[in-house]
Motif scaffolding. Structure first.
Motif, short mmCIF file in Angstrom:
data_model
loop_
_atom_site.label_atom_id
_atom_site.label_comp_id
_atom_site.label_asym_id
_atom_site.label_seq_id
_atom_site.Cartn_x
_atom_site.Cartn_y
_atom_site.Cartn_z
N ALA A 23 0.83 -1.21 0.00
CA ALA A 23 0.00 0.00 0.00
C ALA A 23 0.86 1.26 0.00
N GLY A 24 1.88 1.29 0.85
CA GLY A 24 2.70 2.48 0.98
C GLY A 24 3.38 2.90 -0.29
N SER A 25 3.85 1.94 -1.08
CA SER A 25 4.54 2.28 -2.33
C SER A 25 3.58 2.93 -3.32
N ARG A 26 2.34 2.48 -3.31
CA ARG A 26 1.35 3.06 -4.23
C ARG A 26 0.91 4.44 -3.77
N ILE A 27 0.81 4.64 -2.46
CA ILE A 27 0.49 5.97 -1.94
C ILE A 27 1.62 6.93 -2.29
N THR A 28 2.84 6.48 -2.10
CA THR A 28 4.01 7.31 -2.43
C THR A 28 4.00 7.71 -3.89
N THR A 29 3.76 6.75 -4.76
CA THR A 29 3.77 7.02 -6.20
C THR A 29 2.64 7.95 -6.59
N VAL A 70 0.51 6.76 7.62
CA VAL A 70 0.90 5.51 8.27
C VAL A 70 0.37 4.36 7.40
N ALA A 71 1.27 3.68 6.73
CA ALA A 71 0.90 2.55 5.88
C ALA A 71 1.77 1.35 6.22
N ILE A 72 1.97 1.15 7.50
CA ILE A 72 2.89 0.11 7.97
C ILE A 72 2.17 -1.23 8.09
N GLY A 73 2.95 -2.29 8.08
CA GLY A 73 2.41 -3.63 8.24
C GLY A 73 3.38 -4.49 9.03
N GLY A 74 2.86 -5.57 9.55
CA GLY A 74 3.71 -6.47 10.32
C GLY A 74 2.87 -7.55 10.98
N ASP A 75 3.54 -8.38 11.75
CA ASP A 75 2.83 -9.49 12.39
C ASP A 75 2.74 -9.34 13.90
N GLN A 76 3.02 -8.14 14.39
CA GLN A 76 2.93 -7.89 15.83
C GLN A 76 1.65 -7.12 16.13
N ARG A 77 0.82 -7.66 16.98
CA ARG A 77 -0.48 -7.05 17.28
C ARG A 77 -0.35 -5.61 17.76
N GLY A 78 0.66 -5.30 18.54
CA GLY A 78 0.78 -3.97 19.12
C GLY A 78 1.40 -2.93 18.22
N ARG A 110 5.69 16.85 -2.72
CA ARG A 110 7.01 16.46 -2.26
C ARG A 110 6.84 15.30 -1.28
N VAL A 111 7.44 14.16 -1.62
CA VAL A 111 7.18 12.94 -0.85
C VAL A 111 8.48 12.41 -0.25
N THR A 112 8.42 12.10 1.03
CA THR A 112 9.52 11.43 1.72
C THR A 112 9.06 10.03 2.08
N ALA A 113 9.79 9.04 1.59
CA ALA A 113 9.48 7.64 1.87
C ALA A 113 10.28 7.20 3.09
N ALA A 114 9.59 6.96 4.19
CA ALA A 114 10.24 6.54 5.43
C ALA A 114 10.14 5.03 5.55
#
Length: 213
Positions: free
Chosen positions: A13-19, A70-78, A27-31
């Motif tokens: 998702a984040g890469s498509r939002i950035t693009t 915020v377009a982060i992902g992961g396998d940690q619930r918190g 002006r976009v900063t990819a963190a």
């Protein structure tokens, strides 16, 4: 033109939002956590090491930003609650605060009965932890983000996948947006359109909304 920081810009998702944001002249900063693995992002996007759960990262990136996505992902619930707490807690202490746009979970949307989709008995167990984590982040924004501008965006609960960019969508509040067949569908590409449209023309400040075709 806005200055937009995208946390999780290396993801699906984040890469498509950035693009999408970059192609519209922002002006976009990819963190990202691994800047060396983002060669597929458009040339001209500034790529930095950054983490939405790090107060140091937020303090470094927020002063010049108009929006923090915020377009982060992961396998940690918190993970998502940690990010929400870090962003809100850090921005409260800053003189000028960018808006938070949090791409959240579709399972936090409500059924016709008014219950959360993630609380349904047949909700897939393998997705429950991430769904609960996103729900915790939404609850935090709603109860604890006074003084900070935020928007939580929920995709469709099931049919959210890479596809075509049409530029068309409909929005709703806490219930999925459905078509005449009862389906709620949206591509990642059009979710990027939804988010950049919201940055350019704010319509859902300090609330959650959803979108689908």
């Amino acid at each position: 033109m806005s200055n937009i920081v995208v946390f999780g810009a290396g993801g699906t998702a984040g890469s498509r939002i950035t693009t999408e944001a970059f192609n519209r002249g922002h002006r976009v900063t990819a963190a990202v956590r691994r800047p060396e693995a983002t060669s597929y992002l458009p040339a001209g996007v500034q790529v930095v090491t950054g983490d939405a759960t790090s107060e140091r990262s937020v303090r470094e990136l927020a002063p010049e930003a108009d929006a923090l996505v915020v377009a982060i992902g992961g396998d940690q619930r918190g993970l998502w609650l940690n990010a929400a707490r870090t962003l809100v807690g850090t921005l409260r202490d800053m003189p000028a605060t960018p808006r938070i746009i949090h791409l959240g979970g579709g399972a936090t949307l409500l059924t016709p009965k008014g219950t959360r989709i993630l609380d349904e008995p047949d909700f897939p167990e393998e997705y429950r932890d991430s769904a609960i984590g996103q729900a915790e982040a939404l609850d935090f924004y709603r109860s604890s983000a006074d003084g900070v501008s935020w928007t939580y965006v929920s995709p469709p609960p099931l049919e959210f996948h890479p596809g075509e960019r049409t530029g068309r969508y409909r929005t709703g509040d806490d219930h999925p947006v459905t078509d005449h067949e009862g389906r709620s569908v949206l591509s990642y590409q059009d979710m990027a359109v939804v988010i950049v449209d919201e940055i350019e023309n704010p319509r859902h400040e300090n609330t959650r909304f959803t979108a689908a075709y």
